[in-house]
Design an enzyme around this catalytic site. Structure first.
Site, short mmCIF file in Angstrom:
data_model
loop_
_atom_site.label_atom_id
_atom_site.label_comp_id
_atom_site.label_asym_id
_atom_site.label_seq_id
_atom_site.Cartn_x
_atom_site.Cartn_y
_atom_site.Cartn_z
N GLY A 205 0.84 -1.19 0.00
CA GLY A 205 0.00 0.00 0.00
C GLY A 205 0.87 1.24 0.00
O GLY A 205 1.95 1.27 -0.59
N CYS A 206 0.42 2.25 0.68
CA CYS A 206 1.17 3.51 0.77
C CYS A 206 2.53 3.29 1.41
O CYS A 206 2.61 2.70 2.49
CB CYS A 206 0.36 4.52 1.58
SG CYS A 206 1.25 6.07 1.86
N PHE A 207 3.58 3.77 0.78
CA PHE A 207 4.91 3.52 1.34
C PHE A 207 5.15 4.26 2.65
O PHE A 207 6.02 3.87 3.43
CB PHE A 207 6.04 3.76 0.35
CG PHE A 207 6.06 5.06 -0.43
CD1 PHE A 207 5.53 6.23 0.05
CD2 PHE A 207 6.64 5.07 -1.69
CE1 PHE A 207 5.57 7.41 -0.70
CE2 PHE A 207 6.70 6.23 -2.45
CZ PHE A 207 6.16 7.40 -1.94
#
Length: 179
Positions: free
Chosen positions: A14-16
């Site tokens: 997902g979002c880093f």
């Protein structure tokens, strides 16, 4: 002098910003760099291009760790339990191929371990694990403002409502693996 065995792991969940914050809390982790990998677009992509979903790249982190302090298997277990590996191209409200669950292996040993960890953990999930396992071809470091994002922006809404709960879950599930 300390005897270290430095290795790399590259994963996307997902979002880093979330994935980076999780691994920065794990013992044996020396460095975490947010970046992009897995796409087919030529040249170094920008965040804006990644967000378009047209480059094919995923938001990933590259983790430098001391294998004498924590194993690749333990890091994969932390990774697989810190996001939802059963949702295709999505993590919560983040939707698109750039948010896919992916393990980019650096060698055959890492590939085999990724397959084993996924097989072993699959019985704990209600749905099938869709985490991609692929060889790392190239890693592009993200822009500077993405590095240490949670540490530098804890009061920002996304951090408070998405990342902080992930870190709470991490402390509950993996207290023995934290710094």
């Amino acid at each position: 002098m300390e005897n270290k065995k430095i290795e790399l792991m590259t994963v996307g969940g997902g979002c880093f910003w979330c994935t980076e914050a999780v691994f920065q809390a794990v013992k044996g982790v020396e460095k975490v760099v947010s970046g992009y990998s897995g796409g087919k677009a030529p040249g170094k992509p920008t965040y804006r291009e990644i967000c378009s979903g047209l480059t094919g790249h995923a938001e990933v982190v590259q983790v430098t760790f001391d294998a004498n302090s924590i194993t690749y298997k333990d890091l994969l277990t932390v990774f697989m339990t810190s996001h939802d590996p059963t949702t295709l191209n999505r993590q919560g409200g983040d939707v698109g191929t750039q948010y896919r669950s992916v393990i980019y292996y650096h060698n055959d040993t890492q590939k085999e371990m990724a397959e084993t960890v996924i097989e072993n953990l699959s019985k704990y999930f209600d749905n099938s694990i869709v985490t991609e396992i692929s060889p790392l071809k190239i890693f592009y470091e993200a822009e500077d403002y993405h590095q240490d994002y949670y540490e530098n922006n804890k009061s920002q809404g996304y951090c408070s409502f998405v990342i902080t709960p992930k870190l709470t879950k991490l402390r509950q599930m993996h207290a023995d693996k934290l710094k």
